[in-house]
Write a protein that holds these residues in place. Structure first.
Motif, short mmCIF file in Angstrom:
data_model
loop_
_atom_site.label_atom_id
_atom_site.label_comp_id
_atom_site.label_asym_id
_atom_site.label_seq_id
_atom_site.Cartn_x
_atom_site.Cartn_y
_atom_site.Cartn_z
N LEU A 74 72.27 68.61 -13.86
CA LEU A 74 72.97 68.94 -15.33
C LEU A 74 73.27 69.81 -14.86
CD1 LEU A 74 73.23 67.40 -18.50
CD2 LEU A 74 71.44 69.32 -18.77
N ALA A 75 73.88 70.50 -13.99
CA ALA A 75 74.67 72.21 -13.95
C ALA A 75 75.67 71.96 -13.46
CB ALA A 75 74.46 73.25 -13.92
N THR A 76 75.82 70.84 -12.58
CA THR A 76 77.07 69.96 -11.74
C THR A 76 77.67 68.77 -12.44
OG1 THR A 76 75.14 69.48 -10.08
CG2 THR A 76 76.63 71.85 -9.80
N ARG A 77 76.95 68.12 -12.33
CA ARG A 77 77.62 66.53 -13.51
C ARG A 77 79.40 66.98 -13.60
NH1 ARG A 77 76.24 63.50 -18.51
NH2 ARG A 77 75.81 65.61 -19.67
N ARG A 78 79.32 67.50 -14.42
CA ARG A 78 80.55 68.35 -14.62
C ARG A 78 81.67 69.32 -13.79
NH1 ARG A 78 81.72 67.17 -20.56
NH2 ARG A 78 79.47 67.98 -20.94
N LEU A 79 81.02 69.37 -13.76
CA LEU A 79 81.35 70.43 -12.38
C LEU A 79 82.93 70.15 -11.79
CD1 LEU A 79 80.80 73.56 -11.99
CD2 LEU A 79 79.77 73.48 -10.17
N GLU A 80 84.04 71.31 -12.20
CA GLU A 80 85.33 71.08 -11.20
C GLU A 80 84.84 72.53 -10.10
OE1 GLU A 80 88.57 70.22 -13.48
OE2 GLU A 80 87.56 69.02 -14.85
N LEU A 81 85.60 72.57 -8.76
CA LEU A 81 85.51 73.42 -8.36
C LEU A 81 87.32 73.06 -7.54
CD1 LEU A 81 82.84 75.05 -6.42
CD2 LEU A 81 85.16 75.33 -5.70
N HIS A 82 87.93 74.71 -8.23
CA HIS A 82 89.55 74.31 -7.56
C HIS A 82 89.93 75.43 -7.52
CE1 HIS A 82 89.63 70.93 -9.87
NE2 HIS A 82 89.78 71.23 -11.41
N ARG A 83 91.20 75.63 -6.25
CA ARG A 83 91.43 76.61 -6.06
C ARG A 83 92.33 77.57 -6.57
NH1 ARG A 83 95.28 77.37 -0.56
NH2 ARG A 83 96.14 80.01 -1.62
N SER A 84 92.72 78.75 -7.40
CA SER A 84 93.72 78.99 -7.79
C SER A 84 94.77 78.65 -7.79
CB SER A 84 93.37 80.32 -8.08
OG SER A 84 94.50 81.08 -8.88
N ARG A 85 95.23 78.10 -9.01
CA ARG A 85 96.87 77.82 -9.14
C ARG A 85 97.75 78.69 -9.63
NH1 ARG A 85 95.66 72.26 -13.37
NH2 ARG A 85 98.37 72.66 -12.80
N LEU A 86 97.66 79.99 -9.57
CA LEU A 86 98.32 80.73 -10.42
C LEU A 86 98.46 81.80 -8.92
CD1 LEU A 86 96.72 81.79 -13.84
CD2 LEU A 86 99.25 80.52 -13.22
N ASP A 87 97.52 81.54 -7.92
CA ASP A 87 97.48 82.27 -7.09
C ASP A 87 97.55 83.94 -7.35
OD1 ASP A 87 97.20 82.33 -3.69
OD2 ASP A 87 99.70 81.78 -3.81
N VAL A 111 84.84 74.56 -15.32
CA VAL A 111 84.93 74.91 -14.21
C VAL A 111 85.16 76.12 -13.25
CG1 VAL A 111 87.74 75.49 -13.17
CG2 VAL A 111 87.10 73.88 -15.50
N VAL A 112 85.03 76.02 -11.86
CA VAL A 112 84.69 77.67 -11.46
C VAL A 112 86.36 77.48 -10.69
CG1 VAL A 112 83.92 78.83 -9.10
CG2 VAL A 112 82.25 77.60 -10.70
N VAL A 113 87.31 78.56 -10.70
CA VAL A 113 88.50 78.83 -9.63
C VAL A 113 88.15 79.59 -8.66
CG1 VAL A 113 90.65 79.53 -9.98
CG2 VAL A 113 89.20 78.09 -12.22
N VAL A 114 88.99 79.58 -7.29
CA VAL A 114 88.71 80.46 -6.30
C VAL A 114 89.90 81.19 -5.87
CG1 VAL A 114 87.57 80.55 -3.97
CG2 VAL A 114 86.00 78.91 -5.56
N GLY A 115 89.90 82.41 -5.85
CA GLY A 115 91.33 82.64 -5.85
C GLY A 115 90.75 84.33 -5.20
N GLY A 116 91.71 84.68 -4.25
CA GLY A 116 92.12 85.63 -4.00
C GLY A 116 93.00 85.20 -2.23
N GLN A 117 92.90 86.52 -1.90
CA GLN A 117 93.26 86.36 -0.14
C GLN A 117 92.66 85.20 0.39
OE1 GLN A 117 92.97 90.73 -0.20
NE2 GLN A 117 94.61 90.58 0.91
#
Ligand SMILES: [Zn+2]
Length: 415
Positions: free
Chosen positions: A371-384, A342-348
């Motif tokens: 292979l590195a992206t086969r199951r990779l998830e990219l999400h915006r931060s849920r805790l913000d 999982v990659v989580v993207v946060g900050g303003q």
């Protein structure tokens, strides 16, 4: 940093018969309670393999220390036979935790219960480059206010944790050779807070605290997680194998100061760290403000920049899309090395999700190995905006209630 050693519900602990690791001490028993709402004596016996008398003795010890509370059974009229068993629960109200997520241009102080739950928080504008005395003197009244409104005093504080936008010596709780934090290098943060509070103090890099918050709260099964913080600067926090990865010297995850300039002679724009061509010199909030000013749009904060992007100012949107691709290129290399789930993207700047994520996704998926992206998830931060506070509180609770620490404190009640 040790995390709770309790296993999944129904999983015998280390130390249970057959595990070959000795006896389950009171600290391990407390970890079992911290991972669950409540347990009866019989459930503790099943999970640990300990005898009834040993379980009773350990539960008494933890109760006497105020770490466990007994709960009367819920009696449901007309249901069941016989008397239901009383249960015990972790006493999350025995004290409080204070945390403060210090960013480049703002900070957020919070008071939390001992389970790491944020009870109340207070944000404040604050420039980290003003130095530790100026910044921490703003944190003092926030902590005092949070304690007062919770009906607590300094004696109730069981731990303090701070996060900062720079490299950290975790053991010493000091900032080390920070690129932007003028005056913070090796400043004695523990000594300063020890004047008011007699409790442990932890210091963590901001993106690392956010990574831990997201991992523990929303992605506990991810095992390997990368947190990308996009604010005034660019930083990353790494969870690998379910643990925080700080690197040999605490410098892991400094993605913002990796170089994007490829061709010889193309040095790229000057960065705040003194080098040329760093990722954040092209894609950080401060760099985008610089480029907007050059285009005749003089804004002063990253929040204003985000607003311009979201209201479709064409120059701001163009910069955001370019920044997304620059960040995506750097992220692709990191994904190849780390292989996060999982990659989580946060900050303003994550608030400009639509404009920044397009380039980010495009570059990550086109430049990383399949292979590195086969199951990779990219999400915006849920805790913000609370990701840092939540991560700090959970880290702090794990530190204070580490089984070995609890056992040592119970063996020496004066400590
Ligand atoms: Zn730099």
């Amino acid at each position: 940093m040790s995390t709770t050693s309790a296993g999944l519900p129904g999983t015998p602990l280390d130390g249970a018969p057959g595990s070959g690791t000795g006896i389950v001490g009171p600290g391990e028993l407390l970890a079992l309670f911290r991972a669950r709402p409540a347990l009866t004596r019989a459930e503790v016996m099943t999970l640990t393999g300990l005898s009834r008398s040993t379980v009773n003795q350990r539960l008494d010890l933890l109760q006497d220390a105020g770490l466990l509370v007994a709960r009367e059974p819920d009696v449901v009229p007309g249901r069941g036979r016989g008397r239901p068993s009383a249960s015990f629960a972790f006493n999350e109200e025995q004290g409080v935790l204070l945390v403060c997520d210090i960013g480049a241009t703002a900070l957020r102080a919070a008071i939390c219960d001992l389970s790491g739950r944020v009870l109340r928080d207070l944000p404040l504008t604050s420039d980290v480059t003003e130095g530790p005395e100026a910044v921490l003197s703003r944190v003092d009244p926030l902590f005092a206010d949070l304690l007062r409104t919770a009906g607590r005093g300094p004696e109730d504080v069981r731990g303090i944790a701070l996060s900062v936008p720079g490299p950290v010596d975790h053991e010493q709780a000091t900032v080390v050779s920070p690129p932007i934090m003028t005056g913070w290098d090796r400043y004695d943060i523990r000594g300063r807070f020890a004047r008011t509070y007699a409790c442990p103090l932890l210091l963590e890099k901001d993106a690392t605290a956010m990574a831990w918050g997201e991992y523990r709260t929303h992605y506990p099964d991810a095992d390997t997680l990368l947190m990308l913080k996009l604010g005034t600067g660019v930083g990353a926090g790494i969870i690998a194998g379910g643990r925080i990865h700080r690197g040999a010297d605490g410098a892991a995850g400094d993605i913002g100061h990796t170089q994007t300039a490829g061709a010889e002679g193309d040095t790229g724009p000057l960065c705040r760290c003194g080098n040329h061509g760093c990722v954040e010199a092209r894609a950080g909030g401060w760099a985008m403000l610089r480029d907007l000013a050059a285009a005749g749009r003089d804004l002063s904060t990253v929040d204003e920049l985000v607003e311009r992007i979201r209201t479709a100012d064409p120059v701001a949107v163009g910069l955001a899309r370019t920044a997304g691709r620059v960040l995506g290129t750097a992220l692709a290399e990191t994904v190849n090395i780390l292989n996060p789930r999982v990659v989580v993207v946060g900050g303003q700047l994550a608030e400009a999700e639509e404009q920044i994520f397009a380039g980010l996704r495009e570059m990550v998926y086109s430049r990383s190995l399949p292979l590195a992206t086969r199951r990779l998830e990219l999400h915006r931060s849920r805790l913000d905006v609370r990701a840092g506070s939540v991560g700090l509180a959970l880290l702090l609770a794990d530190h204070i209630f580490a089984p070995a620490t609890v056992d040592a404190a119970l063996a020496d009640p004066a400590s």
